[in-house]
Design a protein around this motif. Sequence first.
Motif, PDB file in Angstrom:
ATOM      1  N   ASN A  36      78.209  -3.424 -30.472  1.00 46.57           N
ATOM      2  CA  ASN A  36      76.937  -3.879 -31.065  1.00 46.57           C
ATOM      3  C   ASN A  36      76.515  -3.199 -32.306  1.00 46.57           C
ATOM      4  N   VAL A  39      71.802  -5.008 -36.150  1.00 47.19           N
ATOM      5  CA  VAL A  39      71.479  -6.284 -36.309  1.00 47.19           C
ATOM      6  C   VAL A  39      71.507  -7.151 -35.029  1.00 47.19           C
ATOM      7  N   GLU A  40      72.428  -7.004 -34.469  1.00 47.59           N
ATOM      8  CA  GLU A  40      72.755  -7.574 -33.001  1.00 47.59           C
ATOM      9  C   GLU A  40      71.582  -7.680 -32.208  1.00 47.59           C
ATOM     10  N   ALA A  42      68.408  -7.003 -32.857  1.00 45.01           N
ATOM     11  CA  ALA A  42      67.370  -7.697 -33.286  1.00 45.01           C
ATOM     12  C   ALA A  42      67.718  -8.900 -33.343  1.00 45.01           C
ATOM     13  N   ARG A  43      68.720  -9.445 -33.032  1.00 54.31           N
ATOM     14  CA  ARG A  43      68.906 -10.952 -33.007  1.00 54.31           C
ATOM     15  C   ARG A  43      68.971 -11.240 -31.568  1.00 54.31           C
ATOM     16  N   ALA A  46      65.086 -11.513 -30.669  1.00 52.52           N
ATOM     17  CA  ALA A  46      64.554 -12.710 -31.387  1.00 52.52           C
ATOM     18  C   ALA A  46      64.994 -13.861 -30.352  1.00 52.52           C
ATOM     19  N   GLN A  47      66.290 -13.998 -29.956  1.00 53.92           N
ATOM     20  CA  GLN A  47      66.868 -15.148 -29.303  1.00 53.92           C
ATOM     21  C   GLN A  47      66.045 -15.168 -27.827  1.00 53.92           C
TER      22      GLN A  47
END
Length: 168
Positions: A36, A39-40, A42-43, A46-47
Amino acid sequence: MELELAERLENSDLNSRDGEHIILRLTYISRYNDLNANVEVARILAQAQRNNERNGITGALVLNENYFLQSIEGARPVINGLLRKLVKDDRHFSLQVIECCEVEQRRWSKWSMKYLTPSDQNNEYVLKFSAGTSFNPYLMSSSQVMMFIDTLSKLQEKEEKRAFKKRF
């Protein structure tokens, strides 16, 4: 054959409606997949916040560069469905359920997903609740895990209040 049955049960209308009034708390730990990117993460967060809000899930997520520690609450069929997805998710591995129980009241009712991190500032609590000198939730009992998440949550809330007061 088992997989077909599981998929049929997962997609069954009856299964999705049974137990909706019962709230489960699921707490688990897993290891962070090194593949990972930052950025993954954080994504993912958020998801999770969007999906959890839509599905009536509340929870807290503690993570660092090695581990995920998450406690989530929601309707029984929703939590069971999420657990099936988590087990298959290759963004983490070595998932272990620490606790899964029915609850009368949500512990994390304020957050669709509260994000917490062990840090140098709260290292004393890592030491207090861990069996070693570094954060390793695999070495913590279920009560230590819950006290640790509670403590980090309270510390973060105090810090957010201090930061808010400084602005005004």
